[in-house]
Design a protein around this motif. Structure first.
Motif, PDB file in Angstrom:
ATOM      1  N   ASP A  55      19.657  28.056  18.757  1.00 50.74           N
ATOM      2  CA  ASP A  55      20.554  26.798  18.718  1.00 50.74           C
ATOM      3  C   ASP A  55      20.764  26.199  20.117  1.00 50.74           C
ATOM      4  O   ASP A  55      21.500  25.216  20.217  1.00 50.74           O
ATOM      5  N   ASN A  56      19.917  26.781  21.207  1.00 51.42           N
ATOM      6  CA  ASN A  56      19.791  25.975  22.557  1.00 51.42           C
ATOM      7  C   ASN A  56      18.756  26.394  23.228  1.00 51.42           C
ATOM      8  O   ASN A  56      18.026  27.313  22.796  1.00 51.42           O
ATOM      9  N   GLY A  57      18.260  25.563  24.234  1.00 54.97           N
ATOM     10  CA  GLY A  57      17.180  25.907  25.045  1.00 54.97           C
ATOM     11  C   GLY A  57      17.071  27.509  25.815  1.00 54.97           C
ATOM     12  O   GLY A  57      16.135  27.708  25.694  1.00 54.97           O
ATOM     13  N   SER A  58      18.220  27.768  26.166  1.00 53.04           N
ATOM     14  CA  SER A  58      18.109  29.082  26.923  1.00 53.04           C
ATOM     15  C   SER A  58      17.873  30.346  25.545  1.00 53.04           C
ATOM     16  O   SER A  58      17.239  31.125  25.996  1.00 53.04           O
ATOM     17  N   THR A  59      18.142  29.974  24.613  1.00 57.02           N
ATOM     18  CA  THR A  59      18.094  30.938  23.556  1.00 57.02           C
ATOM     19  C   THR A  59      16.919  30.977  22.863  1.00 57.02           C
ATOM     20  O   THR A  59      16.225  32.021  22.310  1.00 57.02           O
ATOM     21  N   PHE A 117      12.855  26.567  35.974  1.00 55.97           N
ATOM     22  CA  PHE A 117      14.287  26.800  35.328  1.00 55.97           C
ATOM     23  C   PHE A 117      13.869  27.171  33.727  1.00 55.97           C
ATOM     24  O   PHE A 117      13.325  26.152  33.126  1.00 55.97           O
ATOM     25  N   HIS A 118      14.559  28.045  33.366  1.00 53.74           N
ATOM     26  CA  HIS A 118      14.236  28.248  31.877  1.00 53.74           C
ATOM     27  C   HIS A 118      15.641  28.590  31.147  1.00 53.74           C
ATOM     28  O   HIS A 118      15.823  28.811  30.198  1.00 53.74           O
ATOM     29  N   GLY A 119      16.840  28.414  31.671  1.00 56.32           N
ATOM     30  CA  GLY A 119      18.167  28.432  31.091  1.00 56.32           C
ATOM     31  C   GLY A 119      18.983  29.649  31.728  1.00 56.32           C
ATOM     32  O   GLY A 119      18.714  30.274  32.816  1.00 56.32           O
ATOM     33  N   ALA A 122       5.111  28.694  26.543  1.00 54.95           N
ATOM     34  CA  ALA A 122       5.173  27.363  27.342  1.00 54.95           C
ATOM     35  C   ALA A 122       6.648  26.848  26.930  1.00 54.95           C
ATOM     36  O   ALA A 122       7.096  26.782  25.668  1.00 54.95           O
ATOM     37  N   ASP A 123       7.407  26.850  28.192  1.00 54.61           N
ATOM     38  CA  ASP A 123       9.080  26.083  27.800  1.00 54.61           C
ATOM     39  C   ASP A 123       8.866  24.594  27.863  1.00 54.61           C
ATOM     40  O   ASP A 123       8.731  24.027  28.890  1.00 54.61           O
ATOM     41  N   GLU A 124       8.877  24.229  26.762  1.00 56.53           N
ATOM     42  CA  GLU A 124       8.666  22.553  26.436  1.00 56.53           C
ATOM     43  C   GLU A 124      10.118  22.057  26.244  1.00 56.53           C
ATOM     44  O   GLU A 124      10.162  21.231  25.417  1.00 56.53           O
ATOM     45  N   SER A 164      13.679  22.524  22.497  1.00 53.70           N
ATOM     46  CA  SER A 164      15.051  22.046  22.223  1.00 53.70           C
ATOM     47  C   SER A 164      15.319  20.706  22.642  1.00 53.70           C
ATOM     48  O   SER A 164      14.603  19.870  22.752  1.00 53.70           O
ATOM     49  N   LYS A 165      16.448  20.253  23.262  1.00 56.58           N
ATOM     50  CA  LYS A 165      16.830  19.223  23.750  1.00 56.58           C
ATOM     51  C   LYS A 165      16.462  17.922  22.986  1.00 56.58           C
ATOM     52  O   LYS A 165      17.266  17.506  22.106  1.00 56.58           O
ATOM     53  N   ALA A 166      15.307  17.176  23.190  1.00 51.79           N
ATOM     54  CA  ALA A 166      14.945  15.940  22.358  1.00 51.79           C
ATOM     55  C   ALA A 166      14.641  16.414  20.967  1.00 51.79           C
ATOM     56  O   ALA A 166      14.462  15.763  20.128  1.00 51.79           O
TER      57      ALA A 166
HETATM   58  C1  LIG Z   1      17.411  22.546  29.815  1.00 51.98           C
HETATM   59  C2  LIG Z   1      16.353  23.559  29.850  1.00 51.98           C
HETATM   60  C3  LIG Z   1      16.407  24.758  29.385  1.00 51.98           C
HETATM   61  C4  LIG Z   1      17.965  25.255  28.831  1.00 51.98           C
HETATM   62  O1  LIG Z   1      18.219  24.750  27.638  1.00 51.98           O
HETATM   63  P1  LIG Z   1      19.878  24.817  27.382  1.00 51.98           P
HETATM   64  O2  LIG Z   1      20.001  24.254  26.004  1.00 51.98           O
HETATM   65  O3  LIG Z   1      20.513  24.149  28.394  1.00 51.98           O
HETATM   66  O4  LIG Z   1      20.222  26.286  27.246  1.00 51.98           O
HETATM   67  C5  LIG Z   1      15.371  25.597  29.351  1.00 51.98           C
HETATM   68  N1  LIG Z   1      14.237  25.280  29.720  1.00 51.98           N
HETATM   69  C6  LIG Z   1      14.087  24.079  30.308  1.00 51.98           C
HETATM   70  C7  LIG Z   1      12.721  23.505  30.954  1.00 51.98           C
HETATM   71  C8  LIG Z   1      15.183  23.149  30.240  1.00 51.98           C
HETATM   72  O5  LIG Z   1      14.803  21.953  30.639  1.00 51.98           O
END
Ligand SMILES: *Cc1c(COP(=O)(O)O)cnc(C)c1O
Length: 421
Positions: free
Chosen positions: A108-112, A142-144, A235-237, A264-266
Motif C-alpha cells: 500500500d505504499n513505497g516503503s512497504t 532513499f527507500h522509505g 530495483a526501487d522504481e 508506487s507513487k505514479a
Molecule cells: C518515496 C519513495 C519511497 C517511499 O515511498 P512512500 O510511499 O513514501 O513510503 C521509497 N523509495 C523511493 C525511491 C521513493 O522515492
C-alpha cells in the motif's frame, strides 16, 4: 477560523519540526497542474506532488474509471479472494515491465513495497536452507521510512534514534563512470566474506538525494556481478517508474534486469495509495512448498484494493498512449534547452536531466533544512510555483500534461530565484 489555524490544534505533520515551523499551507483544490490555496492563490505543481500525479490532478479520465469501479466493488480482502481489477492490472503491468518479471505482489505504499522486496530476498534464501542476511545498498539512497526501508536508506541523518535496530547494510558509491574498479573490488570483498542476500538500488536516478543521475554501464556491471554471485537485485522504481526517465521504467535502460522491482507513487497517478513488488518466476518458485510456513506471510488490509487497481489500469492506458509519449519527449527537449541556457549562470554549479526530470545544483551550500532553503521555497511559492529544493539542488518533475507556457513560467521563476541568493 482558517484551515491553517484549525490545523494547529490536533494535527502532527510528517518531516516537520512543529516548534520552529508551525504553519502548513491549506490547499482546497487541485486541477491539472494547478493547486489552489484557501486564500485563492494558485500554484503550478512543478514536482507532481512528490512525483505522483503524472497526468495532473483530478484527471477526468482516471476519475471516471475510479468512480465506475467504486459503484461495482469497493474492497475485498486479497487473501483467498481475487477480482477483475487486480487480475487485469497484473496482465497489463507484465506487458510493460522488464521481460523477466512475472509475479505481482500488492502493498500500500513505497516503503512497504521495499519492505516486501527485502523480506522476499531474505526468505528466498531461508526457504532454501541458506543463511544470508546482509544487504548492499548505495550511499545516499532513499527507500522509505519503515524499519527495513530505513535500514537500506543511506540518507540516515534523521534515523539516529533507530539505528541500533536496523538490519546490516554495506554501502557502495554510485557508479560515476570512473570508479568501476573500486566498486567491483568492494563488491568482491563483501561477497567473499559476508552472507549477502541482496542489493537494493534506485536505478539511474537517486530521488531524495537530489535527483542524482548515475552511470548506466557502471550500474549494469554491478548488476552483472550480483547475478553471478547469487546476490538478488532489487530495483526501487518507486520514483523512476511509469515514464519519468523517458522509458516506462529506468531499468529499461540497463541490460541486466533486476530480480525484484518496487513500484508506487505514479502507479496510481496520485489518486490513491497503492504499491506493488514484482518479481521473477524464480523468486516466486522459492516460496512453493507443501509447508505452509514457506509461503510469503506479508499482507496489508488494503492489498490490491479494487478502486486503487482501477486507477492504476487507467494510468497504464494513458501512459502507453502516443500523446503521453509525445508529451514526455516535449518536456525532455524543453529541459535540454533550459539546461543549455542556465548551466553557464555564475550561481549554477551543474545541471542534469533525464526524461521529465531536471535538476540543477547551486554553487553555494544550502543545508537540507534551514533559512536559505526556506527563503527559496518562499520565493517559489510567492511567485506561484510549487518547487521543493533538496539541499543545494533545485529540481523539476512536472506532470506530463504541463503546458509549454506553464513550464516556461517554472523555468523563469527558477532563473529569477538565482538573483535572491
Ligand atoms: C518515496 C519513495 C519511497 C517511499 O515511498 P512512500 O510511499 O513514501 O513510503 C521509497 N523509495 C523511493 C525511491 C521513493 O522515492
Amino acid at each position: 477560523m482558517s484551515l491553517k489555524e484549525r490545523d494547529k490544534k490536533h494535527l502532527w505533520h510528517p518531516l516537520k519540526q512543529h516548534q520552529t515551523h508551525p504553519e502548513s499551507l491549506a490547499i482546497v483544490k487541485a486541477k491539472g497542474c494547478t493547486l489552489t490555496d484557501e486564500d485563492g492563490n494558485e500554484y503550478i505543481d512543478a514536482i507532481s506532488s512528490w512525483y505522483t500525479c503524472i497526468f495532473g490532478h483530478c484527471n477526468d479520465y482516471i476519475v471516471n474509471k475510479v468512480s465506475q469501479q467504486m459503484r461495482q466493488l469497493d474492497q475485498i480482502m486479497f487473501s483467498d479472494f481475487t477480482h477483475e481489477p487486480a487480475v487485469k492490472l497484473s496482465e497489463e503491468l507484465i506487458k510493460i515491465l522488464p521481460q523477466n518479471q512475472n509475479r505481482i505482489f500488492f502493498n500500500d505504499n513505497g516503503s512497504t513495497a521495499v519492505e516486501a522486496g527485502i523480506k522476499m530476498a531474505l526468505q528466498y534464501y531461508y526457504n532454501r536452507g541458506q543463511k544470508r542476511s546482509i544487504f548492499i545498498a548505495f550511499k545516499n539512497g532513499f527507500h522509505g521510512d519503515t524499519f527495513g526501508a530505513m535500514s537500506v536508506s543511506g540518507l540516515s541523518v534523521y534515523n539516529g534514534p533507530f539505528e541500533e535496530f536496523l538490519i546490516d547494510v554495506k554501502r557502495i558509491p554510485v557508479p560515476d563512470g570512473n570508479n568501476h574498479e573500486f566498486i567491483l573490488n568492494q563488491l568482491k570483498e563483501y561477497s567473499s566474506n559476508l552472507d549477502i542476500a541482496g542489493f537494493i538500488y534506485e536505478p539511474l536516478v537517486q530521488g531524495a538525494a537530489g535527483m542524482k543521475i548515475h552511470n548506466t554501464e557502471g550500474l549494469n556491471e554491478i548488476l552483472k556481478f550480483c547475478k553471478s554471485n547469487h546476490i538478488l537485485t532489487i530495483a526501487d522504481e518507486v520514483m523512476t517508474g511509469f515514464g519519468k526517465t523517458g522509458q516506462y521504467f529506468a531499468s529499461d535502460y540497463i541490460e541486466t534486469k533486476p530480480d525484484i522491482i518496487c513500484l508506487s507513487k505514479a502507479l496510481t497517478a496520485g489518486l490513491l495509495p497503492m504499491a506493488i513488488t514484482s518479481c521473477t518466476e524464480d523468486i516466486y518458485d522459492a516460496f512453493l512448498s507443501n509447508e505452509m510456513a514457506k509461503g510469503f506471510f506479508h499482507c496489508h488490509t488494503y492489498s490490491a484494493n479494487p478502486i486503487a487497481c482501477s486507477a492504476s489500469l487507467a494510468v497504464i492506458e494513458l501512459l502507453t498512449s502516443e500523446e503521453t509519449q509525445q508529451n514526455i519527449n516535449r518536456i525532455s527537449e524543453s529541459h535540454q534547452q533550459f539546461s543549455e541556457r542556465i548551466k553557464t549562470h555564475p550561481k549554477v554549479k551543474s545541471t542534469r536531466h533525464i526524461g521529465v526530470i531536471f535538476a540543477l545544483d547551486l554553487d553555494i551550500e544550502v543545508p537540507r533544512y534551514g533559512d536559505l532553503r526556506d527563503k527559496l521555497l518562499k520565493f517559489f511559492m510567492s511567485n506561484g510555483v510549487f518547487l521543493r529544493p533538496l539541499g543545494n539542488t533545485i529540481y523539476i518533475q512536472p506532470p506530463y500534461i504541463i503546458s509549454d507556457q506553464q513550464l516556461n513560467k517554472v523555468y523563469a521563476i527558477i532563473e529569477n530565484s538565482l538573483e535572491i541568493l
